[in-house]
Design an enzyme around this catalytic site. Structure first.
Site, PDB file in Angstrom:
ATOM      1  N   GLU A  63     -16.248 -11.294   3.735  1.00 53.82           N
ATOM      2  CA  GLU A  63     -15.116 -10.838   3.078  1.00 53.82           C
ATOM      3  C   GLU A  63     -14.558 -12.363   2.443  1.00 53.82           C
ATOM      4  O   GLU A  63     -14.249 -12.293   1.200  1.00 53.82           O
ATOM      5  CB  GLU A  63     -13.967 -10.306   3.738  1.00 53.82           C
ATOM      6  CG  GLU A  63     -13.007  -9.929   2.859  1.00 53.82           C
ATOM      7  CD  GLU A  63     -11.882  -9.253   3.715  1.00 53.82           C
ATOM      8  OE1 GLU A  63     -11.092  -8.270   3.065  1.00 53.82           O
ATOM      9  OE2 GLU A  63     -11.569  -9.643   4.859  1.00 53.82           O
ATOM     10  N   GLU A 111     -13.843 -12.513  -5.539  1.00 49.18           N
ATOM     11  CA  GLU A 111     -12.799 -11.802  -5.827  1.00 49.18           C
ATOM     12  C   GLU A 111     -11.375 -12.272  -4.983  1.00 49.18           C
ATOM     13  O   GLU A 111     -10.259 -11.753  -5.418  1.00 49.18           O
ATOM     14  CB  GLU A 111     -12.814 -10.072  -5.590  1.00 49.18           C
ATOM     15  CG  GLU A 111     -14.041  -9.584  -6.687  1.00 49.18           C
ATOM     16  CD  GLU A 111     -15.428  -9.681  -5.965  1.00 49.18           C
ATOM     17  OE1 GLU A 111     -16.350  -9.236  -6.433  1.00 49.18           O
ATOM     18  OE2 GLU A 111     -15.487 -10.123  -4.797  1.00 49.18           O
ATOM     19  N   GLU A 148       1.893   1.690  -3.291  1.00 47.39           N
ATOM     20  CA  GLU A 148       0.921   2.133  -4.316  1.00 47.39           C
ATOM     21  C   GLU A 148       0.588   3.767  -3.922  1.00 47.39           C
ATOM     22  O   GLU A 148       0.410   4.614  -4.834  1.00 47.39           O
ATOM     23  CB  GLU A 148      -0.374   1.509  -3.832  1.00 47.39           C
ATOM     24  CG  GLU A 148      -1.688   1.862  -4.673  1.00 47.39           C
ATOM     25  CD  GLU A 148      -2.763   0.908  -4.051  1.00 47.39           C
ATOM     26  OE1 GLU A 148      -3.842   0.681  -5.094  1.00 47.39           O
ATOM     27  OE2 GLU A 148      -2.728   0.471  -3.154  1.00 47.39           O
ATOM     28  N   CYS A 184      -8.279  -2.227   3.977  1.00 54.38           N
ATOM     29  CA  CYS A 184      -8.151  -3.271   5.075  1.00 54.38           C
ATOM     30  C   CYS A 184      -9.396  -3.821   5.824  1.00 54.38           C
ATOM     31  O   CYS A 184      -9.511  -4.953   6.235  1.00 54.38           O
ATOM     32  CB  CYS A 184      -7.256  -2.587   6.293  1.00 54.38           C
ATOM     33  SG  CYS A 184      -5.432  -2.265   5.640  1.00 54.38           S
ATOM     34  N   SER A 207      -7.422   1.466  -2.225  1.00 60.57           N
ATOM     35  CA  SER A 207      -6.376   0.710  -2.521  1.00 60.57           C
ATOM     36  C   SER A 207      -6.838  -0.638  -3.018  1.00 60.57           C
ATOM     37  O   SER A 207      -7.698  -1.215  -2.598  1.00 60.57           O
ATOM     38  CB  SER A 207      -5.723   0.660  -1.364  1.00 60.57           C
ATOM     39  OG  SER A 207      -4.493  -0.406  -1.394  1.00 60.57           O
ATOM     40  N   LYS A 246     -15.478  -9.858   8.228  1.00 61.40           N
ATOM     41  CA  LYS A 246     -14.437 -10.905   7.352  1.00 61.40           C
ATOM     42  C   LYS A 246     -15.155 -12.324   7.098  1.00 61.40           C
ATOM     43  O   LYS A 246     -14.533 -12.695   6.221  1.00 61.40           O
ATOM     44  CB  LYS A 246     -13.336 -11.106   8.374  1.00 61.40           C
ATOM     45  CG  LYS A 246     -12.634  -9.759   8.906  1.00 61.40           C
ATOM     46  CD  LYS A 246     -11.618  -9.287   7.970  1.00 61.40           C
ATOM     47  CE  LYS A 246     -10.681  -8.219   8.571  1.00 61.40           C
ATOM     48  NZ  LYS A 246     -10.211  -7.755   7.460  1.00 61.40           N
ATOM     49  N   GLU A 269       0.670  -1.285   0.036  1.00 60.40           N
ATOM     50  CA  GLU A 269       0.095   0.184  -0.048  1.00 60.40           C
ATOM     51  C   GLU A 269       0.871   1.295   0.131  1.00 60.40           C
ATOM     52  O   GLU A 269       0.409   2.254  -0.514  1.00 60.40           O
ATOM     53  CB  GLU A 269      -1.029   0.109   0.993  1.00 60.40           C
ATOM     54  CG  GLU A 269      -2.369   1.061   1.268  1.00 60.40           C
ATOM     55  CD  GLU A 269      -3.110   0.729   2.148  1.00 60.40           C
ATOM     56  OE1 GLU A 269      -4.149   0.080   1.993  1.00 60.40           O
ATOM     57  OE2 GLU A 269      -2.851   1.073   3.376  1.00 60.40           O
ATOM     58  N   CYS A 306     -10.501  -1.900  15.085  1.00 56.95           N
ATOM     59  CA  CYS A 306     -10.656  -3.311  15.022  1.00 56.95           C
ATOM     60  C   CYS A 306     -10.716  -3.598  16.749  1.00 56.95           C
ATOM     61  O   CYS A 306     -11.391  -4.748  16.940  1.00 56.95           O
ATOM     62  CB  CYS A 306      -9.442  -3.988  14.600  1.00 56.95           C
ATOM     63  SG  CYS A 306      -9.449  -3.660  12.768  1.00 56.95           S
TER      64      CYS A 306
END
Length: 578
Positions: free
Chosen positions: A360, A365, A281, A298, A318, A357, A278, A503
């Protein structure tokens, strides 16, 4: 500030004018039970459990403001009988399966029944029957356990500005549900889980995968690997009676090894990987001027929020996968190759503070060659249950270490668990890699703290300035992104975590009662522990992690290179805005 004098239970007290009777009582050491009340989130006095006697009236203490000369009685026969009647009425329409409920032992309704010494239900009658909604990847909604307290609605609508649920129906048929009684999976729900941690009962829970993991661990043909996020180690101990913010990294690792996992890895390794990818990037985007501001990716709750609400800004996200998904990809490629293990036999389990998550890991993808990067996600709560099922004496475990080569993370990776941590970790690497200089002080205090929106200007040695904003809570994110859209604000880098505080207070963390949440700042205590852990580590910068550097040298090549993009980067999709 002006003060007023009142009498509470024959005790004369002086308190600030404007506060509620509930606040005045608690400040004076007098406890009043509550149920719908959730400080700064839900203060609507809908349940009436907090009734007190003021003069000849019974009034809700959580919304009535104190007045000069007020005489308040919190424990009269009239008050106790009213509270018991209210509680019996709530329970009369409640699916009472306490011993098998996921919230057994952590249910505020259950505790209130015990505290009020409720031994029978006088008002048994018809119950409102509803089908459970199990359609989502992360959440289960059981309306038969709902007490209509509104806490989930308030946090979803007012704090997160998602608005996936609201009251539906009238009178006896009233329930909390998505619009038009849609399945939760078909709404704008981002799976952040703040509704779960706000719910006082078992009406909203995570979708558990515990039995799936036990089956995988019992399968001799499978090689089961587990990885843990940084926020887990400062919260898991609470499930076993340790104080909030106790660090239990070594005990957690020992427990996982005893439970039978073949390897115990640290997601911090991939957090370092994320920073390098990142950070690279960000440098490229700053040089080209394209797709700025760069927004972190994230947090899956935040990513889904963008996919629903800001289609025009998907390219600002990102392209980096989240750390645990990166680690899963590396485990099933680099690690499998290095160890000579068929990747199709590897099962990757992620222990996360976040139930988003779970959604996710099921995204198309995030799969490669027909294999998901991560096979299962468990919450902190689920891990605690598995430890108890294993009859492990967690508190008295001897510390153990993570396995190599994917078991070492830097201090920069550890602070991913708190709001501002990703930014600080990225700045340490971007600063040194762009300047070739060593930082004298690697702690960027200006990006720390639990405030929902924090702005910072970071001046690099070459004179370039990185305008940064750090956000936690999706309501705050919506506010900032709308300002960026309108051209009212300019940033180069935007860090967003869906959960307030980051988190450490994710939707999969231990359930904390409304009373304790009022007494203790959970965000601060867990964040403090994260920073303590960070300072205890030898390597504190992502680009100085020797195992990550070896990974690039042996396997990935250059950061943001072809191999890295193939394994560590992804894309996003537009989702409906309803």
């Amino acid at each position: 500030m002006e003060k007023v004098n009142l009498t509470i239970d024959n005790m004369k007290v002086e308190v600030h004018k404007g506060i509620t009777v509930l606040e005045a009582a608690r400040a004076s050491g007098i406890e009043i039970p509550t149920l719908c009340f959730l400080k700064d989130i839900n203060e609507v006095s809908s349940c009436r459990i907090c009734l007190v006697e003021i003069g000849q009236k019974l009034l809700p203490s959580c919304t009535v403001a104190v007045e000069e000369g007020m005489i308040i009685r919190t424990n009269t026969l009239k008050v106790r009988e009213a509270r018991k009647t209210i509680l019996q009425l709530l329970l009369s329409n409640h699916k009472r399966e306490c011993t098998t409920c996921l919230r057994n032992g952590k249910c505020e309704l259950e505790k209130l029944s015990q505290d009020l010494a409720l031994t029978d239900i006088e008002y048994e009658g018809e119950k409102n029957h509803c089908d459970m909604d199990t359609t989502g990847a992360s959440l289960i909604r059981n309306a038969e356990k709902c007490i209509l307290c509104e806490r989930c609605i308030s946090v979803c609508k007012n704090i997160q500005t998602v608005g996936a649920i609201n009251f539906s129906g009238r009178g006896f048929t009233t329930k909390v549900a998505p619009a038009y009684d849609r399945a939760l999976a078909d709404t704008v729900c981002v799976n952040c889980g703040q509704c779960v941690t706000s719910c006082p009962t078992g009406a909203l829970t995570e979708k558990e995968n515990i039995e799936d993991i036990w089956r995988e661990l019992d399968n001799p043909d499978k090689y089961v690997v587990v990885q843990t996020a940084p926020a887990i180690r400062v919260a898991l101990g609470e499930e076993f009676g340790l104080s909030i913010g106790t660090r239990v990294t070594g005990k957690m690792t020992a427990a996982l090894r005893r439970m039978g996992f073949n390897r115990v890895f640290d997601t911090d390794f991939a957090a370092d990987l994320t920073i390098i990818e990142e950070g690279t990037e960000l440098i490229k985007r700053l040089e080209s001027g394209e797709n700025l501001p760069l927004m972190t990716s994230c947090c899956p709750g935040w990513v889904k929020f963008v996919e629903h609400n800001f289609h025009d800004m998907l390219n600002n996200l990102s392209t980096c996968k989240s750390p645990h998904e990166m680690e899963g990809a590396i485990i099933k490629s680099y690690f499998a190759e290095k160890e000579g293990i068929d990747p199709s036999k590897i099962v990757v389990v992620s222990i996360m503070p976040c139930i988003a998550k779970k959604f996710e890991e099921q995204r198309d993808e995030l799969s490669r060659n027909g294999m998901k990067d991560v096979d299962y996600v468990l919450s902190t709560r689920e891990l605690a249950k598995m430890i108890r099922q294993s009859s492990i004496d967690f508190v008295n475990l001897k510390d153990d270490d993570f396995d190599s080569p994917i078991g070492m993370g830097s201090g920069a990776a550890t602070i991913f668990g708190v709001t501002g941590g990703v930014t600080e970790a990225a700045l340490r690497t971007v600063f040194e890699t762009t300047s070739g200089e060593k930082l004298d002080n690697i702690e960027f205090k200006e990006v720390r703290g639990i405030k929902g929106i924090k702005e910072a200007k970071i001046i690099l040695p070459n004179g370039n300035v990185i305008d940064t904003v750090i956000i936690s809570g999706l309501g705050n994110a919506r506010e900032v992104v709308e300002q960026v859209r309108k051209g009212e604000k300019h940033y180069d880098f935007i860090e967003v975590m869906a959960c307030p505080g980051g988190c450490v207070t994710g939707g999969g963390q231990p359930i904390i009662s409304s009373k304790i949440r009022e007494e203790i700042n959970i965000k601060e205590e867990r964040a403090k522990a994260i920073y303590e852990e960070e300072r205890s580590l030898i390597v504190r910068k992502s680009h100085e992690n020797p195992y990550v550097n070896e990974l690039y040298k042996e396997f990935l090549g250059q950061p943001n290179g072809h191999k890295a993009h193939e394994l560590l980067h992804t894309h996003y999709v537009e989702r409906n805005m309803f």
